[in-house]
Design an enzyme around this catalytic site. Structure first.
Site, short mmCIF file in Angstrom:
data_model
loop_
_atom_site.label_atom_id
_atom_site.label_comp_id
_atom_site.label_asym_id
_atom_site.label_seq_id
_atom_site.Cartn_x
_atom_site.Cartn_y
_atom_site.Cartn_z
N ASN A 152 0.88 -1.36 0.09
CA ASN A 152 0.05 0.06 -0.15
C ASN A 152 0.89 1.42 0.11
O ASN A 152 0.48 2.14 -0.50
CB ASN A 152 -0.98 0.05 1.30
N LYS A 175 12.85 -6.61 0.88
CA LYS A 175 11.75 -7.37 -0.15
C LYS A 175 10.69 -6.42 0.05
O LYS A 175 10.03 -6.63 0.67
CB LYS A 175 11.79 -8.87 0.24
N PRO A 176 10.39 -5.82 -1.30
CA PRO A 176 9.15 -5.21 -1.30
C PRO A 176 8.02 -6.30 -1.81
O PRO A 176 8.36 -7.43 -1.96
CB PRO A 176 9.35 -4.42 -2.94
N GLU A 178 5.44 -8.37 -3.65
CA GLU A 178 5.62 -8.72 -5.10
C GLU A 178 4.49 -8.00 -6.07
O GLU A 178 4.62 -7.93 -7.18
CB GLU A 178 5.32 -10.30 -5.30
N VAL A 179 3.37 -7.24 -5.43
CA VAL A 179 2.39 -6.67 -5.97
C VAL A 179 3.12 -5.31 -6.46
O VAL A 179 2.45 -4.70 -7.56
CB VAL A 179 1.21 -6.43 -5.33
N VAL A 229 -1.85 -9.60 9.64
CA VAL A 229 -1.65 -10.07 10.81
C VAL A 229 -1.40 -11.64 10.52
O VAL A 229 -0.32 -12.21 11.16
CB VAL A 229 -2.75 -10.12 11.80
N GLU A 249 4.53 -4.44 11.74
CA GLU A 249 3.63 -3.26 11.70
C GLU A 249 2.21 -4.28 10.78
O GLU A 249 2.39 -4.27 9.55
CB GLU A 249 3.95 -2.21 10.71
N GLY A 251 -2.11 -5.40 10.59
CA GLY A 251 -3.31 -4.84 10.19
C GLY A 251 -3.99 -4.09 11.47
O GLY A 251 -3.49 -4.41 12.44
N CYS A 283 -3.30 1.02 6.51
CA CYS A 283 -3.42 0.14 7.68
C CYS A 283 -4.33 0.50 9.11
O CYS A 283 -4.91 -0.01 9.72
CB CYS A 283 -2.11 -0.64 8.23
N GLU A 380 -10.60 -6.94 8.56
CA GLU A 380 -10.08 -5.62 7.80
C GLU A 380 -10.38 -5.60 6.41
O GLU A 380 -10.18 -6.65 5.38
CB GLU A 380 -8.65 -5.74 7.99
N GLU A 457 7.78 2.34 14.58
CA GLU A 457 8.63 2.81 13.38
C GLU A 457 8.51 4.34 13.83
O GLU A 457 7.73 4.87 14.34
CB GLU A 457 8.14 2.55 12.18
#
Ligand code: NAD
Length: 483
Positions: A152, A175-176, A178-179, A229, A249, A251, A283, A380, A457
């Site tokens: 997101n 690792k971002p 994959e979307v 989660v 971090e 949902g 989130c 969610e 964070e």
């Protein structure tokens, strides 16, 4: 192809490809067009990334904090200079309107680089007097950190994780999702251009299996995940096997409590921000809006009027206020929740379905008369779907707001300052707002309680999550040994 990067991965200071990895198609969700084709990391790519991170980290940690900070500040400047092109790429990757990506995504990432550049040189330890002897503490880097991102806020997440990690002397393998794999590669390029030594920020692509392989590697000291989660539970368990540090971090299903005395326009505006920004894919969204019965009718009327005026459409048009969801899969999931809400008896106030035939667009949707037991009050949705519930008393609202396993965020709208602080004090959530919603400046710690997360964070709090204390006892006299 519209947004094809030079290669899938960025390892040891340069782009790297290994076509043996499974294909990842990157899709622009406004049209369904494939805009890039990448490959998942193979074992060889992951090994190269982890080895280069481990190799580079010790020298980086040994540098003066001001020297590390200078590189991060330079990277922040480069991000700001290139914000228009970076925002465009973020829009192609996520489908979020350019109106948002120009002001929210990379700019917030640059804030994190500047903030932690400022903080790092101020991090010190303490001296502990012990009579004749004394002890002191220092804060050391953890080593190699793995960052795993959600789709997101892909570039913001890459910055929010790498900025404190690097500022405090760690290396990161990121690792971002994959979307949305594209933004993190740009960040890796920018870091190198700003002077970051090779190996300190590596990007490897892949699905869950790549993430879990990274988390399980013995060289990894810490894992920071942003995700659901269910993924958090798996990653936390894997990290536990190696007794690694974690930041989770996850949902939420956060409440916003609107009391009768609240400013109507502010409460409506904040509820919309907290449900419709990024097409609801945030989130910390306040997806359970508890409205006191005395203000309910007026609240719903203004909400319906203002929601009907939202401009949905081409994400690259600066006038567009809401784009598509991130993927066809997310579209199907959100439409499923909308149908369930209708079937369970919630009152549809506006929206309630797909918009147009092409792309993953959903109309901004409001349900009223939602009860605590309904599915949209419990799960969610991660789409532009607001659930409005009504309440009579403060105690009732607080108890119902807390009756969830999540604990990410909460908000309260009231003109009564005493009530505002009392209610926030009683709500079980890690990140809260009074007469505001979803503002997450880097200076403020961000994170959840209960199933929504572990660690924080941003803010000074993040320093603790990317460093560890070493205690040193100093003997100043003869050793008193009984032997
Ligand atoms: P997700 O859990 O499906 O995936 C998150 C990341 O974890 C992805 O990169 C994915 O590839 C990876 N992954 C999946 N399985 C894994 C495994 N077994 N081991 C290691 N890595 C694995 O989440 P998503 O759909 O990308 O993002 C949406 C979710 O993220 C929502 O639940 C949202 O609330 C949450 N989120 C939380 C925050 C926060 O700061 N609290 C921010 C944004 C999103």
């Amino acid at each position: 192809m519209l947004a094809q990067p030079r290669a899938s991965h960025f390892v040891d200071g340069r782009y790297m490809e290994d076509k043996a990895g499974a294909v990842i198609e990157v899709i622009y969700p406004a049209t369904g067009a494939v805009i890039a084709v990448l490959h998942e990391a193979t074992a060889a790519v992951m090994e190269a990334a982890l080895a280069s991170a481990a190799r580079a980290q010790a020298a980086w940690a040994a540098m003066r904090p001001v020297e590390r900070a200078r590189i991060l500040r330079k990277a922040a400047d480069l991000i700001r200079e290139r914000n228009p092109e970076l925002a465009r790429l973020e829009t192609l990757d996520t489908g979020k309107p350019i109106q948002e990506t120009l002001v929210a995504d990379w700019p917030s990432g640059a804030d994190a680089l500047e903030y932690f550049a400022g903080i790092a040189p101020t991090v010190g330890g303490e001296t502990i007097p012990l009579g004749r002897d004394f002890a002191y503490t220092i804060r050391e880097a953890l080593g190699v950190c793995v960052g795993i991102g959600a789709w997101n806020y892909p570039s913001q997440i890459a910055c929010w994780k790498s900025a404190p990690a690097l500022a405090l002397g760690n290396a990161m393998v990121f690792k971002p999702s994959e979307v949305t794999p594209l933004g993190a590669l740009k960040l890796a390029e920018i870091y190198i251009e700003a002077g970051l030594p090779a190996g300190l920020f590596n990007v490897v692509q892949g699905r869950g299996a790549v993430g879990s392989a990274l988390v399980s590697d013995r060289r990894v000291a810490k894992v920071s995940l942003t995700g659901s989660v269910a993924t958090g539970q798996k990653v936390y368990a894997l990290a536990a096997a190696g007794v690694r540090h974690v930041t989770m971090e996850l949902g939420g299903k956060s409440p916003i409590l609107v009391f009768d005395d609240a400013s109507l326009e502010d409460a409506v505006g904040a509820a919309m921000l907290g449900n419709f920004y990024s097409a609801g894919q945030v989130c910390s969204n306040g997806t359970r809006v508890f409205v006191q019965k005395g203000i309910k009718a007026r609240f719903l009327q203004r909400l319906a009027e203002r929601t009907a005026a939202i401009r949905l459409g081409d994400p690259l048009d600066e006038a567009t206020q809401m784009g598509p969801l991130v993927s066809a899969a997310q579209l199907a999931k959100v439409l499923g929740y909308i149908e369930t809400a209708k079937a369970e008896g919630a009152t549809l106030i506006c929206g309630g379905g797909q918009a147009g035939a092409d792309g993953a667009f959903v109309l901004p949707t409001v349900f009223a008369d939602v009860t605590d037991a309904m599915t949209i009050a419990q799960e969610e949705v991660f789409g532009p779907v607001m659930a409005v519930l009504d309440f009579d008393s403060e105690d009732e609202a607080v108890a119902r707001a807390n009756a969830t396993e999540f604990g990410l965020a909460a908000g309260v709208f009231t003109a009564d300052i005493t009530r505002a602080h009392r209610v926030i004090g009683a709500l079980q959530a890690g990140t809260c707002w009074i007469n505001a919603y979803n503002l997450t400046p880097v200076e403020m710690p961000f994170g959840g309680s209960k199933l929504s997360g572990v660690g924080r964070e941003n803010g000074r709090a993040a320093v603790e999550h990317y460093s560890q204390v070493k205690s040193i006892y100093v003997g100043m006299g003869p050793v008193d040994s009984p032997y």
